[in-house]
Motif scaffolding. Structure first.
Motif, PDB file in Angstrom:
ATOM      1  N   LYS C  67     -72.383  24.389 -15.099  1.00 22.73           N
ATOM      2  CA  LYS C  67     -73.666  24.444 -14.470  1.00 22.73           C
ATOM      3  C   LYS C  67     -73.590  25.485 -13.105  1.00 22.73           C
ATOM      4  CE  LYS C  67     -77.098  21.464 -12.467  1.00 22.73           C
ATOM      5  NZ  LYS C  67     -77.757  20.171 -11.891  1.00 22.73           N
ATOM      6  N   VAL C  68     -74.412  26.062 -12.727  1.00 24.72           N
ATOM      7  CA  VAL C  68     -74.370  27.034 -11.853  1.00 24.72           C
ATOM      8  C   VAL C  68     -75.492  27.083 -10.886  1.00 24.72           C
ATOM      9  CG1 VAL C  68     -72.880  28.691 -12.936  1.00 24.72           C
ATOM     10  CG2 VAL C  68     -75.335  29.098 -13.103  1.00 24.72           C
ATOM     11  N   ASN C  69     -75.644  27.355  -9.548  1.00 26.36           N
ATOM     12  CA  ASN C  69     -76.641  27.466  -8.709  1.00 26.36           C
ATOM     13  C   ASN C  69     -76.721  28.893  -8.134  1.00 26.36           C
ATOM     14  OD1 ASN C  69     -78.694  26.696  -7.253  1.00 26.36           O
ATOM     15  ND2 ASN C  69     -77.592  25.682  -5.646  1.00 26.36           N
ATOM     16  N   ILE C  70     -77.640  29.428  -8.797  1.00 28.35           N
ATOM     17  CA  ILE C  70     -78.056  31.019  -8.231  1.00 28.35           C
ATOM     18  C   ILE C  70     -78.923  31.282  -7.525  1.00 28.35           C
ATOM     19  CG2 ILE C  70     -78.361  33.356  -9.251  1.00 28.35           C
ATOM     20  CD1 ILE C  70     -77.787  32.166 -12.245  1.00 28.35           C
ATOM     21  N   VAL C  71     -78.401  31.146  -6.062  1.00 31.14           N
ATOM     22  CA  VAL C  71     -79.299  31.113  -4.824  1.00 31.14           C
ATOM     23  C   VAL C  71     -79.923  32.516  -4.469  1.00 31.14           C
ATOM     24  CG1 VAL C  71     -78.667  28.906  -3.996  1.00 31.14           C
ATOM     25  CG2 VAL C  71     -77.269  31.132  -3.339  1.00 31.14           C
ATOM     26  N   ASN C  72     -79.076  33.362  -4.831  1.00 27.43           N
ATOM     27  CA  ASN C  72     -79.833  34.738  -4.804  1.00 27.43           C
ATOM     28  C   ASN C  72     -78.925  35.915  -5.394  1.00 27.43           C
ATOM     29  OD1 ASN C  72     -77.072  35.679  -3.722  1.00 27.43           O
ATOM     30  ND2 ASN C  72     -77.529  34.748  -1.877  1.00 27.43           N
ATOM     31  N   PRO C  73     -79.500  37.168  -5.587  1.00 26.55           N
ATOM     32  CA  PRO C  73     -78.933  38.073  -6.575  1.00 26.55           C
ATOM     33  C   PRO C  73     -77.585  38.434  -6.563  1.00 26.55           C
ATOM     34  CG  PRO C  73     -80.939  38.930  -5.745  1.00 26.55           C
ATOM     35  CD  PRO C  73     -80.738  37.506  -5.012  1.00 26.55           C
ATOM     36  N   ASN C  74     -76.846  38.046  -5.238  1.00 27.77           N
ATOM     37  CA  ASN C  74     -75.476  38.391  -5.031  1.00 27.77           C
ATOM     38  C   ASN C  74     -74.728  37.531  -5.819  1.00 27.77           C
ATOM     39  OD1 ASN C  74     -75.538  40.515  -3.265  1.00 27.77           O
ATOM     40  ND2 ASN C  74     -75.710  39.504  -1.343  1.00 27.77           N
ATOM     41  N   VAL C  75     -74.997  36.109  -5.748  1.00 32.74           N
ATOM     42  CA  VAL C  75     -74.443  35.078  -6.719  1.00 32.74           C
ATOM     43  C   VAL C  75     -74.522  35.454  -8.069  1.00 32.74           C
ATOM     44  CG1 VAL C  75     -74.494  32.875  -7.296  1.00 32.74           C
ATOM     45  CG2 VAL C  75     -75.007  33.272  -4.999  1.00 32.74           C
ATOM     46  N   ALA C  76     -75.678  35.992  -8.361  1.00 33.87           N
ATOM     47  CA  ALA C  76     -75.932  36.604 -10.023  1.00 33.87           C
ATOM     48  C   ALA C  76     -74.896  37.554 -10.243  1.00 33.87           C
ATOM     49  CB  ALA C  76     -77.206  36.843 -10.177  1.00 33.87           C
ATOM     50  N   ASN C  77     -74.901  38.546  -9.404  1.00 32.85           N
ATOM     51  CA  ASN C  77     -73.850  39.740  -9.612  1.00 32.85           C
ATOM     52  C   ASN C  77     -72.410  39.118  -9.511  1.00 32.85           C
ATOM     53  OD1 ASN C  77     -75.267  42.060  -9.612  1.00 32.85           O
ATOM     54  ND2 ASN C  77     -75.483  42.133  -7.384  1.00 32.85           N
ATOM     55  N   GLU C  78     -72.096  38.304  -8.825  1.00 31.70           N
ATOM     56  CA  GLU C  78     -70.455  37.590  -8.869  1.00 31.70           C
ATOM     57  C   GLU C  78     -70.456  36.936 -10.286  1.00 31.70           C
ATOM     58  OE1 GLU C  78     -70.143  35.034  -5.400  1.00 31.70           O
ATOM     59  OE2 GLU C  78     -70.581  36.944  -4.095  1.00 31.70           O
ATOM     60  N   LEU C  79     -71.490  36.138 -10.908  1.00 32.62           N
ATOM     61  CA  LEU C  79     -71.532  35.548 -12.005  1.00 32.62           C
ATOM     62  C   LEU C  79     -71.531  36.471 -13.259  1.00 32.62           C
ATOM     63  CD1 LEU C  79     -73.716  32.500 -11.073  1.00 32.62           C
ATOM     64  CD2 LEU C  79     -71.198  32.494 -11.569  1.00 32.62           C
ATOM     65  N   GLY C  80     -71.448  37.660 -12.992  1.00 31.28           N
ATOM     66  CA  GLY C  80     -71.615  38.590 -14.086  1.00 31.28           C
ATOM     67  C   GLY C  80     -72.971  38.799 -14.764  1.00 31.28           C
ATOM     68  N   ILE C  81     -73.999  38.533 -13.897  1.00 26.17           N
ATOM     69  CA  ILE C  81     -75.456  38.945 -14.526  1.00 26.17           C
ATOM     70  C   ILE C  81     -76.072  40.141 -13.603  1.00 26.17           C
ATOM     71  CG2 ILE C  81     -77.752  38.295 -14.487  1.00 26.17           C
ATOM     72  CD1 ILE C  81     -76.619  35.176 -14.254  1.00 26.17           C
ATOM     73  N   GLY C  82     -76.347  40.979 -14.567  1.00 27.33           N
ATOM     74  CA  GLY C  82     -76.990  42.526 -13.849  1.00 27.33           C
ATOM     75  C   GLY C  82     -78.435  42.634 -14.502  1.00 27.33           C
ATOM     76  N   MET C  83     -79.304  43.252 -13.701  1.00 24.94           N
ATOM     77  CA  MET C  83     -80.707  43.303 -14.067  1.00 24.94           C
ATOM     78  C   MET C  83     -81.088  44.844 -13.903  1.00 24.94           C
ATOM     79  SD  MET C  83     -83.704  40.728 -13.485  1.00 24.94           S
ATOM     80  CE  MET C  83     -85.259  41.004 -13.895  1.00 24.94           C
ATOM     81  N   VAL C  84     -81.679  45.433 -14.952  1.00 25.91           N
ATOM     82  CA  VAL C  84     -82.358  46.617 -14.819  1.00 25.91           C
ATOM     83  C   VAL C  84     -83.875  46.446 -14.651  1.00 25.91           C
ATOM     84  CG1 VAL C  84     -82.884  49.080 -15.821  1.00 25.91           C
ATOM     85  CG2 VAL C  84     -80.693  48.049 -16.232  1.00 25.91           C
ATOM     86  N   HIS C  85     -84.401  46.621 -13.438  1.00 25.72           N
ATOM     87  CA  HIS C  85     -85.713  46.368 -13.304  1.00 25.72           C
ATOM     88  C   HIS C  85     -86.747  47.381 -13.746  1.00 25.72           C
ATOM     89  CE1 HIS C  85     -84.728  43.107 -10.621  1.00 25.72           C
ATOM     90  NE2 HIS C  85     -83.787  43.946 -10.128  1.00 25.72           N
TER      91      HIS C  85
END
Lengths: 371, 365, 507
Positions: C67-85
């Motif tokens: 379980k994760v708590n993604i509070v901002n995009p930096n956290v997402a980056n650290e968790l290995g999630i990237g996004m092309v807008h």
């Protein structure tokens, strides 16, 4: 239906802003060691305690109504008119010049004075409008500069052409025939400074509301204000409307100048930018830029300004603190824009609360069922 | 739309009604606390602040002192603007609040006092630097008004004389506020004082018409500083600054220059401005000050009212003869010989053997 | 289960709408998972929650079972999630390398170490077949290349889960194929891809599984291999969708609009329009195809009068209108459905009735001697609302802002058709609309054609151009590349021309 809804929301917000302002003022009084209840009592009593003072409150409000209308009108076209003070000065200068030069019967003279003031103010407003339309000079900068041009124009022209036999710093006294003060009104309000300007103001509030709501001109101006690009794409002459809007705003402020210099005051002093020009911004904000809203807001400010001195005299609140209190009230009252922003948040919060509550209720029902 | 207008009116009326309902109680309370018949003295300020180091402050100090000495309640009000209506409103506020003795400093009150002397016959008014008139300069001084003038030209004369004598040679200049009678008279007297020194004591002090300037306001500190800087740059040694806040700017400029060792001076105005000009230790750039004893005038009028000798209906002139003007008692920047010569001139003014003109004549504007 | 991403019971509401209503969403490691739905269905919201841009009102997110708590995009980056807008977030006067390292610049002795970063980027680029020059300036590279820079940005940050938000919207068909190849390379290297799209064909071509969302709710998750385009479309819209427009044969008549050697200056570094000539006849739809930013905006702006022209003529009804004001052109019979309906189409703070007279309020009987005739304006609005099926809560007096995108567009179409124009310039008329509204507007455009009016259709959606047009003009770099009959061409050919290839060069 929607419109009424918006008006109601605006009104509630303005009222809320006023109350917030009064609370802030009360805190300030309390901090400086005065009794806020006593302070406010004398503040409002000072503006309302007898017919003369009510007249004075109205007289003080008159130039504010015009200045507020001026700002609100320009704002409808998306323009920020900071030049109310300068437009008032020029309007007042034209009015004073006509009043001191011609010796006509009062009705004719007053008509010419009013027209002259409107033309003077309109020119002073149209120029920044033209600069904006032609060269994209921001109207805030241009109107502020025009304030100072007006200031120095008056500074040089009044001593040169309009001064009396002795004083270099003010114009001759306006003769009774050229003054917006009329004896029946003065005596009706037992010696108050109220003048025909208040009627003029009411008429122009109505005219402004009419222009904005019922005419193609108002439709165009608002369209440009709400969305310049879409208005342009629809074939509305954006630049023409910018100049026109500033000219009308200037004319309104110029009229305010006339009511101030040949109505409220009895001559024109040099070296003073009328503070009403700037207070007009606060009036327009509090009045939510609607003509009748401006009218109500200006009456409120007029009341505060008139009552302030009496509060000073009756309590130990020194004038400087009193000024601060009035400024605080105005400031808070005028920030209703911020309140509007938070209003939606507040509603959302209420919605969330209600949602949670209903959820809880349904949960309770469930548990009740289990028992 | 109409609805919410109505609502606002209702709010306003609620305030009004609440006000009326509690009115009696409050007034009664007030009467209980304060002594009956004790004089309450009010003042309305002219343009500018109460701590303007000159006109308003001088008047207020006189009122305060009288308040202390005789145990009176005192209060000042600051009008919202500088129109007749603003002044009348504030005077009305004071009278309605039972301050039945009101001191008003400044010629701008002339038409306002003309109005209120009839409107409030049971109140007394002291008008400094002006007389009541209807806008036609035809004096109408009622029994409840005293109008006070100062011989600014005599005061300016003493200032000019002292400056010229102290400098011996060099150049002096003048910065005025607005071109109003009191300031003009200071100016003309100052010029006569300098000329008098040049003629009678063979000083060589130059005056240049370009350096006799009315800035146009009483509150533009920055403009005063700029003007003074330009004058000092042109070689002026001392400036007579009769200009309220503008004068403060000139004083600031002189202080900055004195701190770097330049020998520049200011002649103060209205009150003893020595303390204003201190730039280091107790050294001040204020050569002397051309004073008018506004505080004394205010004090005297209050005292006269208490004594029952209020000179209602009169236009009083405060001049050298009745010690209404002068230079400070102590002038650390003046040589004792200079002070002695000035005192001599003062005596001559009192005796009437020396007369200073209060019109421009062939002097600079 | 070996889900790499699992979102459970995600709920997110905005004032007035519930964007995500208890959504469950699972992605397996190493798959391309398409997230399908109409505009406003809630797919972007869901992904913005996964990327940390929004916080869900309720629900939880599990990554690799934790379980994760993604509070901002930096956290997402650290968790290995990237996004092309959808809209790239690049600094235009920076180089590719500078853009990629922005935010985590490697330093050596307080200096930014671009050299080693550049080498690393080159290596990544080769590994995934991206073919990016790390030292090129962003302003000099094509849109497709910019998208690859965005992909590299994610890879440089070691992202394992890559979210693509409508990645093909700005690409030519050839570039789309390239992108799909890159995506497969990424999967081969062990990455996981979530593809947000509303284009069925792309899903069929590349995705392994697809989750369909409608009205904030999950309709279902299917294996792409087991489904068809029609089934997916039905899931997405909630009813059967006609793929074929009922398009009759065109009967073009005389030429009404003639653009002759038109040149227009570009704005903000755009290329502008060079020597462009084109004719549009009554009774036909001419489609203008091209990649965004190749001069379409300049052409449209010049025709309707919002932009000054440098040279050339715009002849409408045998009359050069290039010096006329916008209003004069409108009254000559020109109508315009703008690309950006919020910027150029509507005054959102005005009511629907006010918006519906935006172009003719000054004419009788809408106004008389400068006074608005509100009764007539109201009746007129009610009529247009009925004729064009504009759904507004409070009818004519509803504020334009309160309408949905589709209904706003219908209101604009209603206003423009109402003037009975001879020439209609429709720019991206269905952008951001749902399938129903698209169908409706397409039908109306064809109707207009069949009534003998001329239509110039400018669109970035090649399908739209191909479906509606009778003739297709292709614009590239501000120049007309070619003009072909719609019946004699296909996606491939147009695609090549959109990239600048002349007709016949490759055929």
């Amino acid at each position: 239906m929607k419109k009424k809804l918006i008006v109601k929301k605006n009104f509630l917000m303005s009222l809320f802003a006023v109350i917030l302002g009064l609370i802030a003022g009360a805190i300030l009084m309390f901090v400086t060691g005065s009794n806020p209840i006593e302070g406010f009592y004398y503040l409002f009593r000072g503006g309302l305690m007898n017919i003369e003072r009510i007249g004075n409150s109205l007289a003080t409000a008159t130039p504010l109504i015009f200045a507020g209308l001026s700002v609100a009108f320009a704002f409808k076209t998306g323009l920020f008119n900071i030049g109310g003070a300068g437009q008032m000065l020029i309007g007042g200068l034209c009015a004073t010049a006509v009043g001191l030069t011609f010796d006509w019967p009062k009705p004719i003279l007053l008509t010419v004075i009013i027209i002259a003031a409107m033309i003077g103010g309109a020119l002073w407003g149209a120029l920044p409008g033209l600069l904006k339309a032609r060269f994209n000079v921001h109207e805030v900068v241009a109107t502020i500069m025009m304030n100072w041009i007006a200031y120095w124009t008056v500074f040089y022209l009044v001593p040169l052409y309009l001064k009396g036999p002795f004083l270099e710093t003010e114009s001759q006294r306006i003769p009774m025939a050229a003054s917006l003060k009329v004896s029946w009104l003065t005596s009706l309000f037992s010696g108050s400074y109220i003048n025909l300007g208040i009627f003029l103001a009411i008429i122009f509030v109505a005219i402004t509301a009419f222009i904005l709501e019922r005419t193609t001109l108002g439709y165009e101006l608002k369209a440009v204000g709400y969305n310049r690009d879409a208005a342009e794409a629809a074939g509305i002459g954006v630049n023409r409307n910018i100049v026109l809007s500033m000219a009308v705003a200037g004319a309104l402020a110029g009229l305010g100048g006339a009511t101030f210099y040949v109505g409220f005051a009895s001559n024109m002093q040099i070296g003073v930018l009328p503070s009403q020009g700037f207070d007009g911004i606060a009036v327009a904000l509090l009045g939510a830029n609607s003509p009748w809203g401006v009218f109500a807001a200006a009456l409120f400010f007029g009341l505060l300004h008139t009552g302030k001195g009496f509060m000073n005299a009756m309590t130990a609140i020194p004038p400087e603190i009193a000024d601060t209190i009035i400024a605080t009230i105005i400031y808070f009252a005028a920030t209703s824009v911020l309140i509007e922003r938070n209003w939606d948040k507040l509603n959302k919060f209420r919605l969330a609360l209600r949602l949670r509550k209903s959820k809880q209720e349904s949960l309770e029902d469930d548990s009740g069922g289990e028992q | 739309m109409r609805k919410w207008l109505a609502l606002l009116l209702v709010v306003v009326f609620v305030f009004a009604v609440v006000g009326c309902a509690t009115e009696d109680a409050v007034v009664d309370e007030g009467e209980d606390v304060e002594e009956v018949a004790a004089l309450r003295v009010g003042m309305v300020t002219d343009a500018g602040t109460i701590d303007d180091k000159s006109f308003n402050q001088g008047t207020w100090e006189g009122v305060l002192l009288a308040g202390q000495d005789f145990g009176l309640e005192t209060r000042y009000l600051k009008p919202g603007g500088t129109t007749e209506a603003d002044y009348v409103t504030e005077i009305g506020n004071l009278v309605d609040a039972d301050f039945k003795f009101v001191v008003c400093p400044g010629f701008k009150f002339e038409t306002a006092i003309f109005d209120v002397q009839d409107r409030y016959p049971d109140a007394k008014f002291v008008l400094i630097d002006g007389y009541p008139h209807a806008g036609d300069w035809e004096p109408v001084v009622k029994e409840n008004v005293v109008s006070i003038f100062f011989a600014e030209h005599e005061s300016g004369f003493l200032g000019g004389l002292a400056a010229a004598l102290q400098l011996q040679e060099g150049e002096v200049a003048f910065i005025g506020g607005m071109e109003i009678p009191a300031v003009q008279k200071f100016n003309w007297g100052f010029q006569q004082g300098v000329l008098y020194a040049n003629e009678n004591y063979s000083t060589q002090v130059v005056m240049n018409a370009d350096n006799f300037i009315y800035q146009g306001t009483f509150d533009d500190v920055a403009a005063g500083q700029v003007l003074a800087a330009a004058m000092f740059d042109k070689g002026v040694d001392a400036i007579f600054a009769a200009a309220g806040g503008v004068g403060i700017g000139a004083i600031n400029e002189a202080k900055a220059r004195a701190a770097t060792g330049q020998a520049v001076w200011i002649v103060g105005v209205d009150v003893d401005q020595y303390a204003e000009g201190i730039y280091e230790g107790d050294k001040s750039i204020i050569l002397t000050s051309a004073m008018k004893y506004i505080d004394v005038a205010a004090y005297d009028m209050i005292k006269a009212e208490l004594d029952g000798t209020f000179p209602g209906g009169e236009i009083l002139m405060f001049n050298a003869a009745n010690f209404g003007i002068g230079i400070p008692k102590e002038n650390p920047n003046l040589d004792p010989e200079v002070e002695a010569l000035v005192a001599e001139a003062f005596a001559a003014l009192q005796a009437g053997t020396l007369v200073v003109s209060d019109v421009q004549g062939d002097l600079f504007k | 289960m070996d889900y790499v991403v699992e979102m459970r019971n995600i709920r997110k509401s905005f004032p007035g709408i519930i964007a995500c209503d208890n959504i469950d969403f699972q992605v397996k490691k190493g798959e391309i998972h398409a997230l399908l739905g109409e505009n406003g269905a809630g797919k972007s919201t869901l992904m913005n929650i996964l990327f940390g841009l929004y916080q869900p009102d309720a629900g939880s997110i599990y990554l690799r079972g934790k379980k994760v708590n993604i509070v901002n995009p930096n956290v997402a980056n650290e968790l290995g999630i990237g996004m092309v807008h959808q809209h790239f977030k690049l600094v235009h006067n920076f180089t590719v390398t500078e853009n990629i390292i922005l935010g985590l610049e490697p330093t050596r002795a307080l200096m930014i170490d671009t050299r080693s970063a550049s080498a690393q980027i080159k290596e990544l680029s080769q590994k995934y077949g991206l073919n990016v020059d790390p030292d090129a300036k962003i302003s000099d590279v094509s849109v497709g290349m910019q998208q690859r820079v965005e992909i590299l940005k994610m890879l440089y940050r070691d992202a394992e889960i890559l979210i693509f938000d409508e990645p093909t919207a700005v690409l030519t068909p050839q570039e789309v194929r390239e992108l799909m190849k890159i995506m497969r390379n990424l999967i081969d290297e062990g990455k996981t891809i979530i593809l947000i799209t509303h284009k069925l064909r792309e899903i069929m071509a590349i995705a392994d599984r697809s989750t369909v969302i409608r009205w904030g709710k999950v309709v279902g998750t299917v294996n792409v291999a087991d489904t068809t385009e029609e089934k997916l479309a039905e899931m997405m819209v909630g009813r059967k969708v006609l793929f074929e427009l009922n398009k009759k044969e065109a009967h073009p008549k005389e030429e009404i609009l003639r653009i002759e050697k038109l040149s227009v200056a570009g704005s903000g570094g755009a290329k502008g329009l060079k020597n462009f000539s084109l004719g549009v006849r009554c009774g036909e739809i001419v489609g203008l195809a091209g990649v965004d930013g190749n001069g379409q905006a300049e052409l449209v702006g010049a025709i309707i009068g919002l932009r000054k022209i440098l040279s050339g003529k715009i002849i409408l009804h045998d009359r050069d209108v290039s010096t006329l004001s916008i209003r004069e052109r409108i009254s000559t019979g020109m109508a315009h459905i703008p690309e950006d309906r919020h910027k150029h189409g509507l005054i959102l703070d005005y009511s629907v009735q006010e918006n519906l007279v935006l172009k003719n309020y000054y004419l009788e009987p809408f106004s008389h001697k400068g006074l608005l005739n509100w009764d007539y304006i109201y009746d007129h609005a009610e009529r247009v609302i009925k004729d064009f099926d504009v759904r507004a809560g409070e009818g004519a007096e509803a504020s334009a802002r309160s309408l949905s995108g589709g209904n706003q567009q219908k209101a604009i179409v209603g206003r423009e058709f109402d003037g009975n124009p001879d020439l209609l310039i429709a720019v991206q008329p269905t952008r951001g609309l749902d399938v129903g509204a698209i169908e409706y507007i397409h039908k109306r455009l064809l109707e207009q054609r069949d009534q003998g009016k001329a239509v110039l259709l400018v669109s970035l959606e090649l399908d739209e151009i191909l479906d509606l047009s009778d003739r297709i003009a292709v614009i590239f770099n501000g120049e007309l590349v070619g003009l072909v009959n719609a019946a004699e061409t296909d996606e491939n050919e147009i695609g090549l021309m959109m990239a600048g290839g002349k007709r016949g060069a490759t055929a």
